[in-house]
Design a protein around this motif. Structure first.
Motif, PDB file in Angstrom:
ATOM      1  N   ARG A   2       0.822  -1.201   0.000  1.00 16.95           N
ATOM      2  CA  ARG A   2       0.000   0.000   0.000  1.00 16.95           C
ATOM      3  C   ARG A   2       0.861   1.257   0.000  1.00 16.95           C
ATOM      4  N   LYS A   3       1.992   1.215   0.760  1.00 16.88           N
ATOM      5  CA  LYS A   3       2.896   2.363   0.793  1.00 16.88           C
ATOM      6  C   LYS A   3       3.484   2.621  -0.581  1.00 16.88           C
ATOM      7  N   GLN A   4       3.879   1.546  -1.288  1.00 12.39           N
ATOM      8  CA  GLN A   4       4.441   1.699  -2.631  1.00 12.39           C
ATOM      9  C   GLN A   4       3.403   2.278  -3.589  1.00 12.39           C
ATOM     10  N   VAL A   5       2.175   1.765  -3.527  1.00 12.97           N
ATOM     11  CA  VAL A   5       1.111   2.272  -4.402  1.00 12.97           C
ATOM     12  C   VAL A   5       0.888   3.756  -4.156  1.00 12.97           C
ATOM     13  N   ASN A   6       0.928   4.167  -2.884  1.00 13.95           N
ATOM     14  CA  ASN A   6       0.770   5.583  -2.563  1.00 13.95           C
ATOM     15  C   ASN A   6       1.892   6.420  -3.162  1.00 13.95           C
ATOM     16  N   GLN A   7       3.113   5.876  -3.197  1.00 10.29           N
ATOM     17  CA  GLN A   7       4.234   6.586  -3.807  1.00 10.29           C
ATOM     18  C   GLN A   7       4.003   6.769  -5.305  1.00 10.29           C
ATOM     19  N   TYR A   8       3.541   5.710  -5.964  1.00  9.83           N
ATOM     20  CA  TYR A   8       3.274   5.796  -7.403  1.00  9.83           C
ATOM     21  C   TYR A   8       2.152   6.793  -7.681  1.00  9.83           C
ATOM     22  N   ASP A   9       1.104   6.745  -6.844  1.00  7.24           N
ATOM     23  CA  ASP A   9      -0.024   7.671  -7.008  1.00  7.24           C
ATOM     24  C   ASP A   9       0.439   9.119  -6.845  1.00  7.24           C
ATOM     25  N   ARG A 188      13.608   6.461  -9.687  1.00  5.20           N
ATOM     26  CA  ARG A 188      13.974   5.379  -8.773  1.00  5.20           C
ATOM     27  C   ARG A 188      12.728   4.680  -8.209  1.00  5.20           C
ATOM     28  N   VAL A 189      11.713   5.474  -7.874  1.00 10.67           N
ATOM     29  CA  VAL A 189      10.478   4.892  -7.340  1.00 10.67           C
ATOM     30  C   VAL A 189       9.782   4.052  -8.412  1.00 10.67           C
TER      31      VAL A 189
END
Length: 274
Positions: A2-9, A188-189
């Motif tokens: 979920r944290k990664q998805v938030n970064q992409y969003d 990088r993300v």
């Protein structure tokens, strides 16, 4: 996850306005003559708001509501969400609605895209980024768009050389040090979506090794520093390293260094005579 998805969003929200024109034209095949942001007041009935919601007038004068959703996860219930949006948007604006789901995952999406019931048939198109040629985004003059090339189809060969090419293009299109660093951090993300974080680091390390210590990365990326003669020498040194240390072909070296094939051939002949 979920944290990664938030970064992409977060990256998509920050870069959305810069990437939308190219996405419409080059990926979705829409030439927008007029584009108007629509107020997102569907919130009272939806937990989420649309990622992109615009009223578009195309080159033939057709007017329609455009909705785009970006998906990282393969969501099984996406078809129900899109159907709900479709009905609400058409009811509110009384215009044709065109919807797209842009899938950013690395795998082939398996989510259902069609409902076929006794009294209702509904379908939405899905665009998988992993099937798109990365050159489609690499040639853009917008760094936000260039970033998307890492999510496209990079093939299976010369991966480090292609990542060097992407980093170089981000540098060429970014305006100044702050912009470059911001976009490299975003790169990088996004690289994590393709499990390319380590390879991207190796590519950036190789860039640092290819240039002399007194030159920073922006010199490599095409920034104007020093005399033209000095820049020519730097380009020659860069090409030499691409040919020897990375064992690239003449065409690959010319593409990455941003010089002509003839220039690379000249450098190769000089190397043969050294």
């Amino acid at each position: 996850m979920r944290k990664q998805v938030n970064q992409y969003d977060k990256i998509l929200r920050e870069n959305l306005e810069a990437i939308i024109p190219g996405l419409l034209k080059n990926v979705l095949g829409i030439t927008a003559v007029e584009s108007e942001e629509l107020p997102d007041d569907l919130q009272h009935t939806k937990e989420r708001k649309p990622d992109v919601l615009k009223k578009i007038v195309n080159e033939t004068g057709d007017e329609f509501v455009l909705q785009i959703e970006f998906q990282v996860a393969d969501e099984p219930d996406m078809v129900y969400r899109m159907a709900e949006y479709y009905i609400m948007l058409e009811r509110k604006y009384r215009l044709p609605v065109r919807q797209f789901v842009v899938f950013l995952g690395a795998t082939t999406p398996q989510m259902p895209t069609r409902l076929n019931r006794l009294t209702l048939t509904f379908e939405f198109p899905i665009v998988s980024f992993a099937t798109l040629d990365y050159h489609l985004f690499l040639r853009s003059n917008q760094p936000e768009e260039v970033l998307l090339s890492i999510l496209a189809n990079l093939g299976t060969t010369d991966m480090e050389a292609k990542l060097v090419q992407i980093v170089q293009r981000v540098g060429e299109t970014s305006q100044g040090d702050f912009s470059f660093r911001k976009h490299i951090n975003q790169l990088r993300v996004l690289a994590q979506l393709r499990n390319l974080g380590i390879k991207l680091k190796e590519a950036m390390d190789s860039i640092e090794k290819l240039i002399s210590p007194e030159k920073d990365v922006f010199y490599l990326m095409g920034e104007e520093k020093g005399e033209q003669r000095g820049q020519m020498k730097a380009e020659e040194r860069f090409v030499r390293n691409l040919l020897t240390k990375m064992n690239l072909s003449v065409e690959q070296a010319a593409d990455i260094a941003g010089v002509s094939v003839e220039f690379v051939e000249q450098v190769r002949r000089k190397m043969a005579n050294d």
